[in-house]
Design an enzyme around this catalytic site. Structure first.
Site, mmCIF file in Angstrom:
data_model
loop_
_atom_site.group_PDB
_atom_site.id
_atom_site.type_symbol
_atom_site.label_atom_id
_atom_site.label_comp_id
_atom_site.label_asym_id
_atom_site.label_seq_id
_atom_site.Cartn_x
_atom_site.Cartn_y
_atom_site.Cartn_z
ATOM 1 N N SER A 61 13.653 -16.419 -3.140
ATOM 2 C CA SER A 61 15.028 -16.877 -2.897
ATOM 3 C C SER A 61 15.471 -16.821 -1.439
ATOM 4 C CB SER A 61 15.996 -16.066 -3.739
ATOM 5 O OG SER A 61 15.866 -16.473 -5.073
ATOM 6 N N LYS A 64 16.643 -19.996 -0.066
ATOM 7 C CA LYS A 64 17.921 -20.636 -0.422
ATOM 8 C C LYS A 64 18.806 -20.936 0.803
ATOM 9 C CE LYS A 64 17.854 -19.353 -5.256
ATOM 10 N NZ LYS A 64 17.693 -18.193 -6.125
ATOM 11 N N TYR A 189 11.699 -27.199 -6.211
ATOM 12 C CA TYR A 189 12.276 -25.847 -6.199
ATOM 13 C C TYR A 189 11.170 -24.774 -6.286
ATOM 14 C CZ TYR A 189 14.605 -21.622 -7.756
ATOM 15 O OH TYR A 189 15.009 -20.305 -7.858
ATOM 16 N N TYR A 241 22.992 -11.434 -4.638
ATOM 17 C CA TYR A 241 23.443 -11.668 -6.024
ATOM 18 C C TYR A 241 24.567 -10.718 -6.419
ATOM 19 C CZ TYR A 241 18.816 -13.608 -5.629
ATOM 20 O OH TYR A 241 17.731 -14.264 -5.168
ATOM 21 N N VAL A 259 12.634 -12.343 -4.952
ATOM 22 C CA VAL A 259 11.886 -11.485 -5.877
ATOM 23 C C VAL A 259 10.430 -11.246 -5.441
ATOM 24 C CG1 VAL A 259 13.313 -11.840 -7.949
ATOM 25 C CG2 VAL A 259 11.425 -13.427 -7.463
HETATM 26 N N1 GLN Z 1 11.535 -18.285 -7.815
HETATM 27 C C1 GLN Z 1 12.422 -17.295 -8.310
HETATM 28 C C2 GLN Z 1 13.096 -17.781 -9.576
HETATM 29 O O1 GLN Z 1 13.424 -18.903 -9.629
HETATM 30 C C3 GLN Z 1 13.456 -16.999 -7.262
HETATM 31 C C4 GLN Z 1 14.417 -15.921 -7.694
HETATM 32 C C5 GLN Z 1 14.652 -14.884 -6.657
HETATM 33 O O2 GLN Z 1 13.918 -14.737 -5.680
HETATM 34 N N2 GLN Z 1 15.655 -14.098 -6.885
HETATM 35 O O3 GLN Z 1 13.277 -17.077 -10.523
#
Ligand code: GLN
Length: 305
Positions: A61, A64, A189, A241, A259
Site C-alpha cells: 500500500s 497508494k 492494482y 488506516y 502489508v
Molecule cells: N496488496 C494489498 C491488498 O490489496 C495491499 C494492502 C496493504 O498493504 N495494506 O490487500
C-alpha cells in the site's frame, strides 16, 4: 546519527517477533520477522542507514500515495477531487463498505484498497499495461532508481488469492464508479502493490514529498508543491488506516504503511524515511517499524503537531 539509528534498531528488536507477516497473500507469509531496517535522507542530501535496510520487499500500500500523485499529475487537483474523497475512513484497508453513502465517490478514500483500485482507472494510458508502466516509471523516477522491478511471485500470489479486492472492484463497477474491465483494473492494482523496493527507495520517495516535489541534491522539481500538500495531508489522516490517529499521537508525521512491512514517513522540509520490518500489528502496519519511528520521532522532535 547512524549511532542513533543503530541504537533504535537494537532497542526495537524485542518488538520484531510480536508482529506477524501478512499471510492472506501467501508469498508475503515468507517474510522474516527478524528483519528491521531503516534509511533516512536529510534535506541537505545526507543519508543514514541501519539494520536490514538493503532487503527488498513489495511496496504494497505504500504505492497508494504514488498512485494518487500520478492521478494528480495526469488530471489536476479539481478532477481528482471530483472522483475521490479525502475523509479519514476509520476503517481497515480492505473494508467492504456497502452502504449507499460509502459508495458515493466522495467517500472513496485513495489510501484504502477501494479508493486505490478506483485510482488505477485515473492513470492515463492506452491500456492497463501502459498505465502500470507509467506508474512503475514514476516510482523509479521518485526513488532515483531505474532498477526497480515488479516482484512477479508476489503479483501472481496476490492475483490468485485477492478475492476480497476482486469483490471491492466489482462493487465499484456495479455502482458505476469504474467503467473499465474489472480484471484489467485489478491486474494493474495487484502489479502496483507488487513493485519491489528497499528502505532506500522509500526514503527517496518520502524525501520528494517532504521537499514538496523536489528531488534530493539537484532540487529538480518533479511535481507542483500543492500536490505534495494534498498527498501529505491525506497521509496524516489515513496513511496508517484505522491506526492513523494512534500513529499521529505517537509519531506525528505523514506516513504510509504496506502489508509487505514497509513504512514511508515524510517529515515535511526535514527528511524522508524508509523503514522495513515484516511483522505486522492487527491493523496491518509494521509493528517494530512503527516502534522505531516512534523512538526516532521522540529523539529528533519530528512530530509536526
Ligand atoms: N496488496 C494489498 C491488498 O490489496 C495491499 C494492502 C496493504 O498493504 N495494506 O490487500
Amino acid at each position: 546519527m547512524e549511532v542513533l539509528l543503530e541504537e533504535i534498531i537494537e532497542q526495537c528488536a524485542p518488538y520484531k517477533a510480536l508482529g506477524k507477516p501478512a499471510s492472506y497473500i501467501p508469498e508475503l507469509a515468507k517474510g522474516d520477522v527478524n528483519d528491521l531496517g531503516m534509511y533516512i535522507i536529510l534535506s541537505n542530501g545526507q543519508t543514514f542507514k541501519a539494520g536490514d535496510y538493503k532487503k527488498p520487499f513489495s511496496i504494497q500500500s505504500v504505492v497508494k500515495p504514488i498512485l494518487l500523485l500520478l492521478a494528480l499529475m495526469d488530471h489536476g487537483m479539481e478532477e481528482v477531487r471530483k472522483k475521490i474523497g479525502v475523509e479519514a475512513t476509520g476503517k481497515p484497508f480492505d473494508a467492504i463498505n456497502v452502504t449507499d453513502q460509502s459508495l458515493q465517490n466522495l467517500h472513496i478514500n485513495p489510501m484504502v484498497n477501494m479508493g486505490a483500485i478506483a485510482m488505477c482507472t485515473m492513470i492515463k494510458g492506452e491500456n492497463y499495461d501502459e498505465r502500470f508502466q507509467r506508474l512503475l516509471d514514476l516510482t523509479r523516477h521518485l526513488a532515483g532508481n531505474p532498477a526497480i522491478e515488479l516482484d512477479e511471485a508476489v503479483y501472481l500470489s496476490e492475483k490468485r488469492t485477492g478475492n476480497k479486492n476482486r469483490a471491492l472492484a466489482y462493487l465499484l463497477k456495479s455502482y458505476g464508479l469504474i467503467e473499465d474491465d474489472v480484471e484489467d483494473v485489478l491486474n494493474c492494482y495487484f502489479k502496483a502493490c507488487s513493485i519491489k523496493v528497499t528502505c532506500k527507495d522509500l526514503a527517496r520517495i518520502a524525501y520528494v514529498f517532504a521537499s514538496h516535489g523536489k528531488m534530493p541534491i539537484t532540487e529538480a522539481r518533479i511535481f507542483p508543491a500543492e500536490y505534495a500538500h494534498f498527498v501529505n495531508a491525506v497521509l496524516v489522516t489515513c496513511g496508517m488506516y484505522d491506526g492513523s490517529g494512534d500513529f499521529a499521537v505517537r509519531v506525528g508525521v505523514p506516513a504510509k504503511s504496506g502489508v509487505g512491512g514497509g513504512i514511508m514517513a515524510v517529515v515535511p522540509t526535514r527528511m524522508g524515511i524508509g523503514i522495513f520490518s515484516p511483522g505486522l500489528d492487527e491493523k496491518g502496519n509494521s509493528l517494530a517499524g512503527t516502534k522505531a519511528l516512534e523512538a526516532l520521532s521522540k529523539r529528533m522532535y519530528l512530530s509536526i503537531f
